[in-house]
Design a protein around this motif. Structure first.
Motif, PDB file in Angstrom:
ATOM      1  N   ARG A 153       5.647   8.140 -36.249  1.00  0.00           N
ATOM      2  CA  ARG A 153       4.326   7.671 -36.661  1.00  0.00           C
ATOM      3  C   ARG A 153       3.316   8.761 -36.311  1.00  0.00           C
ATOM      4  NH1 ARG A 153       2.081   3.110 -38.486  1.00  0.00           N
ATOM      5  NH2 ARG A 153      -0.150   2.803 -38.152  1.00  0.00           N
ATOM      6  N   GLY A 161      -0.447  10.580 -37.661  1.00  0.00           N
ATOM      7  CA  GLY A 161      -1.600  10.534 -38.544  1.00  0.00           C
ATOM      8  C   GLY A 161      -1.715   9.241 -39.326  1.00  0.00           C
ATOM      9  N   GLY A 162      -1.247   8.149 -38.721  1.00  0.00           N
ATOM     10  CA  GLY A 162      -1.314   6.864 -39.397  1.00  0.00           C
ATOM     11  C   GLY A 162      -0.211   6.638 -40.405  1.00  0.00           C
ATOM     12  N   GLU A 188       3.816   6.092 -41.066  1.00  0.00           N
ATOM     13  CA  GLU A 188       5.117   5.775 -40.471  1.00  0.00           C
ATOM     14  C   GLU A 188       6.209   6.214 -41.434  1.00  0.00           C
ATOM     15  OE1 GLU A 188       7.660   1.889 -38.879  1.00  0.00           O
ATOM     16  OE2 GLU A 188       5.467   1.770 -39.053  1.00  0.00           O
ATOM     17  N   THR A 193      -5.026  14.655 -31.055  1.00  0.00           N
ATOM     18  CA  THR A 193      -4.627  13.834 -32.205  1.00  0.00           C
ATOM     19  C   THR A 193      -5.269  14.281 -33.511  1.00  0.00           C
ATOM     20  OG1 THR A 193      -6.383  12.256 -31.641  1.00  0.00           O
ATOM     21  CG2 THR A 193      -4.169  11.770 -30.829  1.00  0.00           C
ATOM     22  N   GLU A 212      -2.510  17.543 -35.191  1.00  0.00           N
ATOM     23  CA  GLU A 212      -1.710  16.538 -35.898  1.00  0.00           C
ATOM     24  C   GLU A 212      -0.512  17.222 -36.568  1.00  0.00           C
ATOM     25  OE1 GLU A 212      -2.080  13.779 -39.843  1.00  0.00           O
ATOM     26  OE2 GLU A 212      -3.832  13.813 -38.518  1.00  0.00           O
ATOM     27  N   LYS A 237      -0.372  18.593 -40.630  1.00  0.00           N
ATOM     28  CA  LYS A 237      -0.465  17.239 -41.201  1.00  0.00           C
ATOM     29  C   LYS A 237       0.614  16.968 -42.261  1.00  0.00           C
ATOM     30  CE  LYS A 237      -5.524  16.951 -40.632  1.00  0.00           C
ATOM     31  NZ  LYS A 237      -6.809  16.679 -41.311  1.00  0.00           N
ATOM     32  N   ARG A 277       1.244  13.358 -43.919  1.00  0.00           N
ATOM     33  CA  ARG A 277       0.225  12.946 -44.897  1.00  0.00           C
ATOM     34  C   ARG A 277       0.419  13.692 -46.214  1.00  0.00           C
ATOM     35  NH1 ARG A 277      -5.806  12.017 -42.439  1.00  0.00           N
ATOM     36  NH2 ARG A 277      -5.306  12.601 -40.294  1.00  0.00           N
TER      37      ARG A 277
END
Length: 411
Positions: free
Chosen positions: A238, A240-241, A243, A354, A358, A377, A380
């Motif tokens: 999980r 950067g939001g 999953e 965070t 990330e 990232k 994402r």
């Protein structure tokens, strides 16, 4: 006034303490661009979907003198150049310079063969060796997440950094690969006094093996072991939001200083795992001649870092005997002093952020004892999309001694 002054001095002390292990931001991008031969060439590349800015994500890095190499794998279509560099003393947000040239990188995603031996298709990680050579693991696969096209077979590409000339390109043999093979990393075992006797170790994260390549023999062989597989209970992430669940096997490799017998220890772990293992490079180099059943027990479990400590990349600092590694689930970097037991207590999180760190994807230590870290990232990018108005990619640096000062990684 005295009270205010005391508060101010205390705040300064706290900030200084906090900054002791805080890496310095060196480079950042909202979206990456490249150094083009002309504006017209860039416009043409965009028009023909050879360059789609949002699809270009930096992933790997490595430093040689004033060049900081940055790789951009062909996850999606429209990656203009997969192997690049930036100037170490250049501006924070500078365009990437294709290496060895833009022509060698600007290959159509639908190509059916390498335009030349210099051509670069898709690179994840690289390795700069002490002999001033750049080792490039070219997967040969374009548009990985879209319409995958195997332009050419996986190959190791070696450049002379002093001349920017191609020294050698070695394509993996059929026996090196399996159906799910995916090669995205490389570490090189060599001494600067015996440059011709180099060995490259390439993990196969998709089919759970390691390919060994001998430069002197110009030959390769595959090594198999249970420890190369992913850990079923460590495949959930999980970040950067987002999953997600990955089954990536052996990926992070790092080499110790030479031992008394002249061989190094290779530390390794699967991406989807919290455990670290090791094996002597003597076994890897001579794998084709040994009894495989007897050699099985020569692979050792060092220990477990603890929950949510999956690591994408690792690098060993010979001077301090410390193994550094990314912490993708914790947005930071961890370490372990190899002279101590491998326990969670001896694997501290050196720093994390965070927002700015990330998904720390790659890290390296250069010849000046500087630790470089790249965050991008990636989850994402793969599963959602990145905001082009935000900073999405960053590169940091910190002196190795400063990074471990006051931690269990310090002697």
């Amino acid at each position: 006034m005295r009270v205010n002054a005391l508060i101010f001095l205390t705040a300064l002390t706290v900030l200084s303490t906090c900054d002791a292990a805080t890496p310095k931001l060196r480079f950042e991008w909202k979206e990456v661009d490249y150094v083009w031969e002309s504006p017209a060439q860039r416009e043409k590349a965009i028009r023909e979907n050879q360059f789609i800015p949002a699809h270009n994500l930096p992933l790997g890095l490595g430093r040689w003198k004033n060049k900081l190499f940055v790789t951009v794998p062909r996850w999606k279509n429209g990656v203009a150049s997969s192997l690049n560099y930036i100037d170490v003393d250049g501006p924070v947000e500078q365009p990437l310079k294709p290496y060895p040239s833009l022509k060698d990188n600007l290959v159509p995603d639908t190509a059916s063969a390498l335009p030349s031996n210099y051509s670069i298709i898709s690179v994840f990680r690289i390795f700069v060796d002490p002999c001033d050579r750049l080792w490039v693991m070219d997967s040969g696969l374009a548009d990985i997440l879209g319409s995958p096209n195997q332009v050419a077979g996986p190959s190791l590409v070696i450049f002379d950094l002093n001349t920017d000339q191609l020294l050698h390109r070695y394509f993996f043999k059929v026996t090196d690969m399996k159906e799910d093979s995916f090669f995205a990393n490389v570490v090189v075992d060599v001494d600067k006094n015996t440059c011709d006797n180099a060995f490259a170790y390439v993990p196969d994260l998709g089919a759970y093996g390691v390919v060994v390549y001998s430069l002197k023999q110009d030959d390769s062989w595959r090594v198999s072991h249970h420890y190369f597989h992913f850990e079923p209970l460590a495949g959930s992430y999980r970040v950067g939001g987002v999953e997600f669940h990955w089954t990536d096997g052996v990926f992070g490799l790092a080499l110790s200083e030479p031992r008394e017998n002249g061989y190094r220890t290779m530390f390794f772990h699967a991406f989807s795992s919290t455990k670290e293992f090791c094996v002597s490079t003597e076994l890897l180099r001579n794998y084709t001649f040994i009894d495989k059943s007897e050699a099985f027990n020569d692979f050792k479990l060092l220990g477990d870092r603890g929950e949510n400590t999956q690591a994408s990349a690792s690098f060993y600092d010979e001077k301090n005997h410390v193994l550094f590694y990314t912490q993708v689930n914790r947005d930071g970097v961890g370490c372990w002093n190899s002279n101590k037991p491998y326990t969670p207590e001896n694997n501290p999180l050196l720093f994390n952020d965070t927002e700015r760190l990330e998904f720390p994807n790659d890290l390296k230590i250069d010849a000046e004892d500087t630790l470089w870290v790249l965050s991008d990232k990636l989850p994402r990018f793969v599963y959602k999309s990145l905001d082009p108005n935000e900073v999405n990619y960053r590169i940091f640096s910190i002196n190795v001694s400063d990074a471990i000062e006051g931690t269990t990684c310090q002697e």
